[in-house]
Design an enzyme around this catalytic site. Structure first.
Site, mmCIF file in Angstrom:
data_model
loop_
_atom_site.group_PDB
_atom_site.id
_atom_site.type_symbol
_atom_site.label_atom_id
_atom_site.label_comp_id
_atom_site.label_asym_id
_atom_site.label_seq_id
_atom_site.Cartn_x
_atom_site.Cartn_y
_atom_site.Cartn_z
ATOM 1 N N TRP A 1 0.879 -1.168 0.000
ATOM 2 C CA TRP A 1 0.000 0.000 0.000
ATOM 3 C C TRP A 1 0.917 1.219 0.000
ATOM 4 O O TRP A 1 1.795 1.329 0.846
ATOM 5 C CB TRP A 1 -0.883 -0.046 1.249
ATOM 6 C CG TRP A 1 -1.837 1.085 1.356
ATOM 7 C CD1 TRP A 1 -2.713 1.486 0.398
ATOM 8 C CD2 TRP A 1 -2.019 1.951 2.474
ATOM 9 N NE1 TRP A 1 -3.439 2.555 0.854
ATOM 10 C CE2 TRP A 1 -3.042 2.858 2.129
ATOM 11 C CE3 TRP A 1 -1.440 2.060 3.744
ATOM 12 C CZ2 TRP A 1 -3.479 3.860 3.002
ATOM 13 C CZ3 TRP A 1 -1.887 3.040 4.604
ATOM 14 C CH2 TRP A 1 -2.890 3.926 4.234
ATOM 15 N N ASP B 1 0.299 -4.657 9.971
ATOM 16 C CA ASP B 1 -0.786 -3.762 9.574
ATOM 17 C C ASP B 1 -1.980 -4.655 9.273
ATOM 18 O O ASP B 1 -1.977 -5.425 8.315
ATOM 19 C CB ASP B 1 -0.360 -2.969 8.328
ATOM 20 C CG ASP B 1 -1.464 -2.022 7.862
ATOM 21 O OD1 ASP B 1 -2.573 -2.049 8.429
ATOM 22 O OD2 ASP B 1 -1.200 -1.259 6.908
ATOM 23 N N LYS C 1 6.981 -14.160 23.328
ATOM 24 C CA LYS C 1 7.336 -12.961 24.092
ATOM 25 C C LYS C 1 8.521 -12.233 23.453
ATOM 26 O O LYS C 1 8.858 -11.135 23.835
ATOM 27 C CB LYS C 1 7.705 -13.341 25.514
ATOM 28 C CG LYS C 1 6.519 -13.825 26.302
ATOM 29 C CD LYS C 1 6.893 -14.142 27.719
ATOM 30 C CE LYS C 1 5.728 -14.895 28.353
ATOM 31 N NZ LYS C 1 5.918 -15.270 29.697
#
Ligand code: PMP
Length: 381
Positions: A136, A218, A243
């Site tokens: 994008w 995203d 983690k």
């Protein structure tokens, strides 16, 4: 004092919409902007949203006071659960922070600002930020404007085979500087509609963990790609189990710094959208209705994919068109080249991005024959 201001280039997707609006042809079709349309070619307000809006208007306990800087608490917690799952260890271990942002772009901006200020030390403008090739288009500019001086592409799309360039992608993950930031699309990659499989995500995760790379997901289309929130969040949830992936304890310090960034950007977010989401997600009935609405949209896209492929095959359009049904989400990367796109726009009144990306939601049962015929002519002329 403004006489020297240079003309900025128009934003391609908005220019395309303008050209479409100005076009007087009754045949015109807009396959540009990434927004959902019904089979009548109209925007769709989800029925559940209409219902919840009415509930909110009637609720006398609500007012128009400022929200907290980080947003509506019920929105932040329910959105985290949607992304990570109700049973997310990251949520239970208090490793999750959430900020109500102004759309996806606002979220990217907040994330990018935070990373530039605090990842790897203070004001680290030199850390490479990798975005997929292609991506994008705003990803590049948002990270650059947040102060990152080194925004680079990573290999993603194999134009030849019209699919993921996994070897290239993994190669870039292996050869980039340690601790680089990678922007990944959680699902329904924009613009290619091509996601890694679960096996491929595992390979990607292994390298990223080993090389201490920072994962920046995203997630713009969860639920919309497959119709299932769980399926579309698979990659985000897989990565969030670890983690080691920068999902450190949601320390008070992080929130306080996030507040400072928000405070100087929009100060505090608007409430209406957040209320709609929070009310919907916190009621089992409304939540079920929303999932059903999302599935309606996802199913219409799947239907248009199947029909477009079938029509091109029936026309005998040269090339293979399997990628149309293999790709997922709102977009299809058709493989049409810029000359063919030009022909579609100028001769057939079918508007699509120069990259060959089409918004599948722009197709309807009424215009699909014209679009298929136009693609056929563009390819064979
Ligand atoms: N990220 C991706 C991958 C997108 O496709 C979009 C929307 N086109 C955005 C972010 C931006 O979202 P918003 O329009 O809500 O700012």
């Amino acid at each position: 004092v403004f006489s020297e201001v240079p003309q900025a280039a128009p934003v391609a997707v908005f220019k395309l919409t303008q050209d479409f609006t100005n076009d007087q042809s009754p045949q015109k079709v807009n396959l540009g902007v990434g927004a959902y349309r019904t089979d009548e070619g109209k925007p769709w307000i989800l029925p559940v949203v209409k219902k919840v809006e009415k509930l909110i208007v009637q609720d006398d306990s609500l007012n128009h006071e400022y929200l907290p800087i980080l947003g509506l608490p019920e929105f932040r917690s329910s959105a985290s659960k949607i992304a990570l799952g109700d049973d997310s260890p990251a949520i239970h271990e208090n490793r999750v922070g959430a900020v109500q942002c102004l759309g996806g772009t606002g979220a990217l901006k907040m994330g990018a600002e935070f990373l530039r200020r605090f990842y790897n030390g203070n004001n680290n403008t030199k850390t490479p930020v990798y975005v997929s090739a292609p991506t994008w288009e705003n990803h590049n500019a948002v990270f650059a404007n947040a102060g990152f001086e080194d925004v680079r592409p990573y290999k993603y799309w194999d134009a030849e085979k019209r699919g993921l360039d996994l070897a290239g992608f993994l190669g870039d993950l292996e050869s980039c500087p340690e601790r680089s930031i990678f922007v990944l699309h959680a699902c329904a990659h924009n613009p290619t509609g091509t996601d890694p499989t679960q096996e491929q995500w595992k390979q990607i995760a292994e390298v990223m963990m080993r090389r201490k790379l920072f994962v920046f997901f995203d997630s713009a289309y969860q639920g919309f790609a497959s119709g299932s929130l769980e399926k579309d969040a698979w990659a985000v949830r897989y990565f969030s189990f670890s983690k080691n992936f920068g999902l450190y304890n949601e320390r008070v310090a992080n929130s306080s710094q996030m507040e400072k960034i928000v405070r100087t950007t929009w100060s505090n977010p608007p409430s209406q959208g957040a209320r709609i989401v929070a009310v919907t997600l916190n009621s089992p009935e409304l939540f079920a209705e929303w999932k059903d609405n999302v599935k309606t949209m996802a199913d219409r896209v799947l239907l248009m994919r199947a029909q477009l492929k079938a029509k091109l095959q029936a026309l005998g359009t040269p090339g293979t068109w399997d990628h149309i049904t293999e790709q997922i989400g709102m977009f299809s990367f058709t493989g049409l080249n810029p000359k063919q796109v030009e022909y579609m726009v100028n001769e057939k009144h079918v508007y699509l991005m120069a990259s060959g990306r089409i918004n599948m939601c722009g197709l309807t049962t009424k215009n699909i024959d014209h679009v298929a015929q136009s693609i056929h002519e563009a390819v064979t002329k």
